[in-house]
Design an enzyme around this catalytic site. Structure first.
Site, mmCIF file in Angstrom:
data_model
loop_
_atom_site.group_PDB
_atom_site.id
_atom_site.type_symbol
_atom_site.label_atom_id
_atom_site.label_comp_id
_atom_site.label_asym_id
_atom_site.label_seq_id
_atom_site.Cartn_x
_atom_site.Cartn_y
_atom_site.Cartn_z
ATOM 1 C CG ASP A 148 -0.619 9.033 56.322
ATOM 2 O OD1 ASP A 148 0.412 8.305 56.262
ATOM 3 O OD2 ASP A 148 -0.743 10.110 55.720
ATOM 4 C CB CYS A 191 -14.140 50.001 38.348
ATOM 5 S SG CYS A 191 -13.770 49.752 40.083
ATOM 6 C CB CYS A 205 -10.865 47.302 43.787
ATOM 7 S SG CYS A 205 -12.285 47.901 42.860
ATOM 8 C CB CYS A 241 -14.214 46.399 39.653
ATOM 9 S SG CYS A 241 -12.487 46.354 39.170
ATOM 10 C CB CYS A 247 -10.240 50.485 41.308
ATOM 11 S SG CYS A 247 -10.082 49.147 40.117
ATOM 12 C CE LYS A 256 26.058 28.624 46.982
ATOM 13 N NZ LYS A 256 26.201 30.049 47.038
ATOM 14 C CG LEU A 291 30.534 23.691 52.158
ATOM 15 C CD1 LEU A 291 29.369 23.076 51.385
ATOM 16 C CD2 LEU A 291 31.674 22.686 52.254
ATOM 17 C CD GLU A 325 27.197 15.079 50.678
ATOM 18 O OE1 GLU A 325 26.739 16.048 51.309
ATOM 19 O OE2 GLU A 325 28.079 14.320 51.114
ATOM 20 C CE LYS A 334 29.595 17.562 52.337
ATOM 21 N NZ LYS A 334 28.497 17.034 53.156
ATOM 22 C CE1 TYR A 355 25.481 19.778 56.188
ATOM 23 C CE2 TYR A 355 23.360 19.843 55.059
ATOM 24 C CZ TYR A 355 24.321 20.446 55.848
ATOM 25 O OH TYR A 355 24.132 21.721 56.294
ATOM 26 C CG ASP A 359 18.337 27.462 49.205
ATOM 27 O OD1 ASP A 359 19.074 27.919 50.101
ATOM 28 O OD2 ASP A 359 17.870 28.153 48.291
ATOM 29 C CE LYS A 410 25.954 25.573 49.570
ATOM 30 N NZ LYS A 410 24.887 26.376 50.142
HETATM 31 S S1 IVH Z 1 28.624 20.236 54.317
HETATM 32 C C1 IVH Z 1 32.307 20.883 56.394
HETATM 33 N N1 IVH Z 1 26.774 19.384 52.686
HETATM 34 O O1 IVH Z 1 25.831 24.800 52.846
HETATM 35 C C2 IVH Z 1 31.185 21.091 55.490
HETATM 36 N N2 IVH Z 1 26.599 21.606 53.523
HETATM 37 O O2 IVH Z 1 28.177 26.805 52.892
HETATM 38 C C3 IVH Z 1 29.979 21.559 56.161
HETATM 39 N N3 IVH Z 1 24.586 22.793 52.783
HETATM 40 O O3 IVH Z 1 25.878 25.893 56.145
HETATM 41 C C4 IVH Z 1 28.797 21.664 55.281
HETATM 42 N N4 IVH Z 1 23.755 21.154 51.572
HETATM 43 O O4 IVH Z 1 23.724 24.868 55.322
HETATM 44 C C5 IVH Z 1 27.222 20.421 53.421
HETATM 45 N N5 IVH Z 1 25.182 18.472 51.255
HETATM 46 C C6 IVH Z 1 25.616 19.497 52.002
HETATM 47 C C7 IVH Z 1 24.920 20.720 52.098
HETATM 48 C C8 IVH Z 1 25.451 21.759 52.865
HETATM 49 C C9 IVH Z 1 23.572 22.391 52.014
HETATM 50 C C10 IVH Z 1 24.702 24.136 53.369
HETATM 51 C C11 IVH Z 1 24.853 24.165 54.847
HETATM 52 C C12 IVH Z 1 26.091 24.955 55.140
HETATM 53 C C13 IVH Z 1 26.378 25.629 53.848
HETATM 54 C C14 IVH Z 1 27.866 25.727 53.656
#
Ligand code: IVH
Length: 696
Positions: free
Chosen positions: A34, A419, A434, A440, A416, A316, A84, A114, A292, A226, A118, A116
């Site tokens: 770095d 105390c 407090c 306390c 509190c 999920k 999705l 892949e 996919k 993605y 968050d 998902k």
């Molecule tokens: S693909 C045509 N891939 O999930 C497909 N989405 O409910 C478009 N997300 O809004 C989405 N990881 O924020 C895809 N590996 C992944 C993902 C992903 C998270 C989220 C994304 C999207 C939501 C779809």
């Protein structure tokens, strides 16, 4: 290097910095330390300041540049950003695969698998290889222009790699906040009485919606690609999505190492199980996986329904949420008196663990949620984090015969519960406290736990569990009392604690074990007498004085007495000590009971080496002579001077051989020329602002 025009050097630096960033963010294989990266970046900045004619808006130095915007402009997505469909069970995944087998006629289709992520979906538009527009998903058709904020995320390339960039390429993916960055951010926020982020996803979303890109730049954000959006016809895409992801990697986009391919429902479920097993150890939050269909021609055959593709699905993880009822709302008191409300609930299973308490964080949060005893609440558990209340199901709130809620809205207690001292809520602070201090018992316990902790006095064996007994059954009122305790005291305390806990009467063997344990503890306490000033200062638990500040204070004053006598003015001379911290320290040492506690520690034989004040390296710019020249936009000259001085710099009026740094605004003239002549380090305003922000 041509002395007049460092064109080649600038190009070389930009290239090296881009390469280093690619190795770090995309290949996960850093090539330089770095510090070296920073040094190259600084060199480039100086050259760019000196040669504005060689500027490049996509230079690695230009991530923060835009001024705060008043709002985000709408962006029409060239190709809608889809959502999705969801699957929550193996059966639903099997149906999804069966549908595809039936409609495409392919017996065992391959899928891209892949995580998902968050975070927050975004779209990045590159024209001729340059990042020109970044937008949030919005409603899928129209998002918001957050380009300036996205530019500050180092994992997002400002330029594509390779020499034949497509005319147009839109890359879609997720901006997320890594868990380590999230925790560090919150630790800092809490220590400075600022609002913590609720969770990493809100952190990512909130950070991207900042109107000032300099704020976003300080948030720890990252990105994974993605999907694609609009792509111009000059691109020959590979036949599959998974190959596209590999191609995106070569262009400079981070693609998760967890992506892969699998065949058939069994292959998908296997991936789901594998990722689920790793979930708690991943450095970022995921809420499931995505499958996919890999071949584009097969995707096309499947088409879309409403706003989701029929060729992809999100599988999920079961929600780590559960519903239960609130028995009561309680408060607990921390070391500095901070009052944290929490709920006692009917026990419930969440993510495989039984919980009966969940935190409400602070009074604002209770008001926002409007939690009351008897309510049905949804609680959430994320990893090792303390469970929290997410929301109240108001429809299930119990009412009396006249339709009035059975319980009124919760109010922060005035006194509190431990105390009976007043609870104070200072305007502008998130937490209530407090006012009892060491009177306390709750604060005393926490103070003792902190005092004994590894990085403070390092008393082994004096953990949380036993401190409760010490305070409740032992003659321990202040920290110094620890040093007076004998083996017999400890044995007696343990006996009383066990008795209170309803544990079995003593046996001879248990008595011997207790004695050995007490002897070890007494020895550990005795050994902690020989300490250092910085450990002692940290151990005292002065608010806002963490390990780093304790160390600076110890160095700056060399001895305890002068520190105890320092007034706020003196304390503010200490590097990194601002007015708030100075006031806390002065206040702490002004309190007679704190002075008495210190005298008692000395009397009990606690000792440390004292020496001369070491005031040399004070602040990141200590010992540096800085010259300001030209016009600054965001700051007045005076403001810049004050802030630089606060970081230890001496701000001078003219450039000489002794000048360490010249900060050049717009239209800088002879001073800039002189600095270049002498080879003095040069910063532009953006670099100054970034530096000030980093050291705020
Ligand atoms: S693909 C045509 N891939 O999930 C497909 N989405 O409910 C478009 N997300 O809004 C989405 N990881 O924020 C895809 N590996 C992944 C993902 C992903 C998270 C989220 C994304 C999207 C939501 C779809």
């Amino acid at each position: 290097m041509n002395a007049g025009m460092p064109t080649a050097r600038i190009a070389d630096l930009r290239q090296r910095l881009r390469e280093a960033s690619y190795r770090y963010h995309v290949l996960d294989d850093p090539s330089i330390p770095d510090a070296e990266y920073d040094a190259l970046l600084r060199e480039l900045e100086a050259l760019e300041v000196a040669h504005p004619e060689l500027a490049d808006p996509d230079s690695p130095t230009r991530r923060i540049g835009a001024a705060p915007s008043g709002k985000f402009e709408p962006v029409q997505h060239a190709i809608p950003m889809l959502s999705l469909g969801n699957a929550f069970s193996a059966a639903e995944v099997e149906e999804f695969v069966a549908r595809i087998v039936k409609e495409t006629g392919v017996a065992e289709p391959e899928f891209s698998t892949e995580p998902k992520f968050d975070g927050l979906a975004i779209s990045l538009r590159y024209e001729r290889g340059r990042f020109v527009l970044g937008a949030t998903r919005g409603d899928g058709a129209t998002g918001e222009n957050v380009t300036a904020n996205l530019r500050t995320i180092k994992a997002i390339p400002l330029r594509l790699r390779g020499d034949a960039p497509p005319a147009v390429l839109e890359v879609r993916g997720e901006v997320y906040m890594p868990l380590a960055g999230f925790s560090a951010y919150n630790a800092h926020a809490l220590a400075h009485d600022q609002k913590p982020l609720a969770n990493p996803r809100n952190g990512a979303a909130g950070s991207l919606r900042q109107l000032d890109p300099a704020v976003t730049a300080r948030r720890p954000l990252a990105f994974y690609a993605y999907a694609l959006g609009e792509v111009s016809l000059d691109v020959a895409l590979p036949p599959t999505h998974s190959q596209t992801l590999q191609w995106l990697r070569t262009l400079g986009f981070p693609v998760s190492a967890l992506v892969g391919t699998a065949r058939g429902a069994a292959g998908l479920l296997d991936y789901f199980a594998r990722i689920g097993e790793q979930r708690d150890r991943l450095p970022f939050d995921i809420d499931g996986v995505v499958y996919k269909l890999d071949r584009y021609d097969q995707q096309q055959a499947m088409g879309f329904v409403a706003r989701a593709p029929r060729w992809a699905i999100a599988h999920k993880f079961p929600a780590q949420e559960a519903a239960t009822t609130v028995e009561s709302i309680e408060v607990s008191i921390g070391r500095t008196g901070a009052v944290t409300p929490w709920v006692q609930m009917a026990p419930v299973q969440v993510g495989g663990v039984t919980v009966s308490r969940a935190t409400l964080h602070n009074a604002d949060q209770v008001a926002r949620l409007d939690v009351r005893p008897g309510d049905t609440v949804i609680i959430r558990r994320a990893g090792d984090v303390i469970p929290e209340v997410v929301r109240v199901n108001l429809e299930l709130r119990p009412h009396d015969s006249r339709g009035h809620p059975l319980h009124p809205a919760w109010k922060m207690p005035k006194r509190c519960p431990e105390c009976d001292s007043a609870i104070e809520h200072i305007d502008g602070e998130v937490v209530a406290r407090c006012s009892g201090g060491l009177v306390c018992p709750a604060q005393r316990k926490q103070a003792l736990i902190h005092f004994a902790s590894r990085r403070a006095m390092d008393i082994e064996g004096l953990g949380e569990r036993f401190v409760d007994a010490l305070v409740e059954y032992g003659p321990v009122h202040g920290i110094a009392d620890l040093y007076r305790l004998t083996v017999d005291d400890f044995v007696e305390m343990k006996r009383r604690a066990d008795e209170a806990a309803g544990e079995l009467p003593e046996t001879v063997k248990a008595g011997k074990i207790a004695t050995r344990w007490a002897e070890n503890l007494v020895a550990a306490i005795a050994a902690s007498r020989d300490t250092t000033l910085e450990r002692l200062l940290f151990a005292l638990g002065i608010r806002e004085v963490g390990e780093a500040t304790a160390k600076t204070l110890a160095r700056h004053f060399g001895a305890l007495q002068p520190l105890m006598e320092a007034d706020e003015e003196n304390l503010r001379q200490v590097p990194d000590v601002g007015p708030v911290v100075a006031a806390r320290i002065a206040h702490f040492f002004a309190e007679p009971h704190n002075r008495e506690a210190i005298a008692a520690l000395r009397e009990a034989g606690v000792h440390w080496q004292e020496g001369q004040p070491q005031r040399a390296p004070a602040g990141p710019l200590a010992g540096k002579s800085v010259v300001l020249t030209g016009t600054l936009n965001a700051l007045t000259r005076d403001e810049a001077k004050t802030r630089l001085e606060a970081l230890g710099a001496k701000v001078a009026g003219s450039v000489s051989k002794k000048t360490s740094l010249v900060i050049a605004g717009v239209d800088a003239g002879s001073k800039l020329a002189r600095a270049q002549e002498l080879g003095v380090e040069l910063w532009d305003e953006a670099r100054l602002l970034a530096f000030l922000a980093d050291h705020a």
